[in-house]
Design a protein around this motif. Structure first.
Motif, PDB file in Angstrom:
ATOM      1  N   THR A  65      -5.145  12.939  -0.841  1.00  0.00           N
ATOM      2  CA  THR A  65      -4.072  11.899  -0.684  1.00  0.00           C
ATOM      3  C   THR A  65      -4.841  10.647  -0.269  1.00  0.00           C
ATOM      4  OG1 THR A  65      -2.034  11.219   0.330  1.00  0.00           O
ATOM      5  CG2 THR A  65      -3.615  12.734   1.619  1.00  0.00           C
ATOM      6  N   ASP A  66      -4.377   9.721  -0.233  1.00  0.00           N
ATOM      7  CA  ASP A  66      -5.310   8.229   0.132  1.00  0.00           C
ATOM      8  C   ASP A  66      -5.137   8.198   1.811  1.00  0.00           C
ATOM      9  OD1 ASP A  66      -5.799   7.455  -2.095  1.00  0.00           O
ATOM     10  OD2 ASP A  66      -4.178   6.400  -2.521  1.00  0.00           O
ATOM     11  N   ASP A  67      -3.745   8.463   2.215  1.00  0.00           N
ATOM     12  CA  ASP A  67      -3.549   8.287   3.725  1.00  0.00           C
ATOM     13  C   ASP A  67      -2.725   9.354   4.033  1.00  0.00           C
ATOM     14  OD1 ASP A  67      -3.124   5.825   5.662  1.00  0.00           O
ATOM     15  OD2 ASP A  67      -1.588   7.356   5.808  1.00  0.00           O
ATOM     16  N   ARG A  88      -3.832  13.301 -11.423  1.00  0.00           N
ATOM     17  CA  ARG A  88      -4.564  11.873 -11.136  1.00  0.00           C
ATOM     18  C   ARG A  88      -5.470  11.389 -12.536  1.00  0.00           C
ATOM     19  NH1 ARG A  88      -4.870  10.046  -5.182  1.00  0.00           N
ATOM     20  NH2 ARG A  88      -2.895  10.981  -4.836  1.00  0.00           N
ATOM     21  N   ASN A 106       2.430   1.670  -3.468  1.00  0.00           N
ATOM     22  CA  ASN A 106       1.631   2.465  -4.296  1.00  0.00           C
ATOM     23  C   ASN A 106       1.428   3.823  -4.046  1.00  0.00           C
ATOM     24  OD1 ASN A 106       0.962   0.166  -5.442  1.00  0.00           O
ATOM     25  ND2 ASN A 106      -0.922  -0.497  -4.518  1.00  0.00           N
ATOM     26  N   GLN A 107       1.317   4.380  -2.809  1.00  0.00           N
ATOM     27  CA  GLN A 107       1.083   5.734  -2.651  1.00  0.00           C
ATOM     28  C   GLN A 107       2.244   6.455  -2.757  1.00  0.00           C
ATOM     29  OE1 GLN A 107      -1.345   6.872   1.024  1.00  0.00           O
ATOM     30  NE2 GLN A 107      -0.477   8.965   1.000  1.00  0.00           N
ATOM     31  N   ALA A 122       1.418  10.275   3.454  1.00  0.00           N
ATOM     32  CA  ALA A 122       1.742  11.445   2.732  1.00  0.00           C
ATOM     33  C   ALA A 122       2.589  12.298   3.450  1.00  0.00           C
ATOM     34  CB  ALA A 122       0.414  12.363   2.136  1.00  0.00           C
ATOM     35  N   GLU A 153       0.890  -1.061   0.039  1.00  0.00           N
ATOM     36  CA  GLU A 153       0.013  -0.034   0.011  1.00  0.00           C
ATOM     37  C   GLU A 153       0.840   1.249   0.017  1.00  0.00           C
ATOM     38  OE1 GLU A 153      -3.961   1.309   2.632  1.00  0.00           O
ATOM     39  OE2 GLU A 153      -2.906  -0.498   3.144  1.00  0.00           O
ATOM     40  N   GLN A 185       2.649   6.893  -6.519  1.00  0.00           N
ATOM     41  CA  GLN A 185       1.706   7.791  -7.259  1.00  0.00           C
ATOM     42  C   GLN A 185       1.991   9.429  -6.820  1.00  0.00           C
ATOM     43  OE1 GLN A 185      -1.053   7.487  -9.323  1.00  0.00           O
ATOM     44  NE2 GLN A 185      -0.991   9.670  -9.396  1.00  0.00           N
ATOM     45  N   ALA A 186       2.865   9.495  -5.539  1.00  0.00           N
ATOM     46  CA  ALA A 186       2.969  10.702  -5.240  1.00  0.00           C
ATOM     47  C   ALA A 186       4.097  11.233  -6.149  1.00  0.00           C
ATOM     48  CB  ALA A 186       3.426  10.874  -3.534  1.00  0.00           C
TER      49      ALA A 186
END
Lengths: 237, 237
Positions: free
Chosen positions: B156-158, B205, A190-191, B162, A187, A194-195
């Protein structure tokens, strides 16, 4: 300790297994009490063998650092290969390379930190290999960023600073990730990847920083797609 | 070495000056040969005073680590204050905080690396202060990111991942910046802080990841502004 006598004639797989065990225990000890302070006696005790048995497997503390550095170099080569073999667009290349680096940092934080910590006190051969590895990461990332700029999908003021910023995102994972405590390595990979892509696309810039009307038209099309999709979702519901 | 006898009765400013010099030389030595291997004799010799004179200024090697950690904490407090006092929007807060951290890492790489390197071998009090400082950075960054999400400018996802990704961008500067060799600290601070903002705006995105049509309309307006500006520039030329 020294519960079993260890003959040099053990099978190759047993040998590889115990060498791996020695390396793992040594890395833990280096992390917990520092490389300098750790003795071969400490390592033998942690593995549960005698010091003389340990010498059948490794010749010195320094050799353990060489083995750790070899592993790091190998995983880096794999990351480069993964990027080159499977990705076509600059975004995908960046995504795959960053994800591989993050996964590695999350799964092997101790050896990575150790090599980066002892920097100035590393044996010459290990230090040289470490610097080569750092250079490879920087060269590969810079090439992908240049490619993205050429393709009009990335933008940045200075490629080298951008590449090192991405390196920092990845490497710092070795300082904060704790297996089991955090979200999974996958996870996080992935983040962070993407960042890195978002950072380099830089679409959030002020109009002054935008290259030209062409990019604005791309963005316009994207916005219209989103609005259209959003309306369809509403109609369907 | 030991060229001048040093009486305890020196003026406060002379004392502060020499203490600073001792701290600077000690940090260099810790970086070059490791904290464990560096002795008070080495430090006295590097400063050019006797070991007994050194004891007028510092009581132990550990005290030097405490002083380094105090400096790091102070600079972090300044970074937090700078962000709170001067910035209003979440983007500006993020930009200012990141720039302050990057400037600090670029200007004082050695103490920062030392504290992060010796992590597990730090004296308890220093380790506790170090963990508090890490927590402060994470808390402040997370708060700014949450604020930006609330205001609809960040996504952001998390939040925690981040924030730690941004921390990595900043901290890694201490591993790669070389004064004089690279672009200036100021230029790097600007680029990295812009990178953090771009990363969190995440406008690059795919449509699937966009929150709703509202953001798309914002982007549409921005695109139209850019095209309008671009046309005006063409007309004027």
């Amino acid at each position: 300790m020294g519960s079993q006598p260890l003959a040099p004639g053990r099978s190759a797989s047993q040998r590889a297994l115990l060498t791996r065990e020695i390396l793992a225990r040594a890395t833990e000890l280096f992390g917990a009490q520092g490389y300098e302070k750790t003795t071969l006696n400490d390592i033998a005790a942690a593995v549960g063998i005698s010091r003389s048995a340990l010498y059948h497997y490794i010749a010195s503390k320094e050799q353990l650092l060489v083995m750790l550095m070899d592993e790091l170099s190998r995983s880096l080569d794999e990351a480069v290969a993964a990027m080159r073999n499977t990705a076509h667009t600059p975004e995908d290349k960046l995504r795959i390379f960053v994800a591989e680096l993050v996964r590695h940092r999350a799964e092997h934080p101790d050896p990575f930190r150790l090599i980066n910590q002892s920097d100035s006190t590393l044996p010459d051969s290990v230090r040289a290999q470490h610097l080569r590895a750092r250079k490879t990461v920087l060269t590969e990332l810079s090439a992908v960023i240049e490619e993205g700029i050429g393709a009009g999908v990335f933008q940045t003021d200075d490629v080298r600073i951008a590449a090192l910023t991405v390196v920092g995102m990845c490497n710092w994972v070795a300082w904060w990730f704790t297996a089991g405590k955090e979200r999974g390595a996958e996870e996080i990979a992935n983040q962070v990847s993407q960042a890195a892509v978002d950072m380099l696309r830089g679409r959030g810039r002020t109009p002054e920083a935008w290259p030209d009307a062409g990019a604005a038209f791309d963005s316009l099309r994207l916005s219209l797609d989103i609005i259209e999709r959003s309306l369809k979702v509403k109609e369907a519901s």
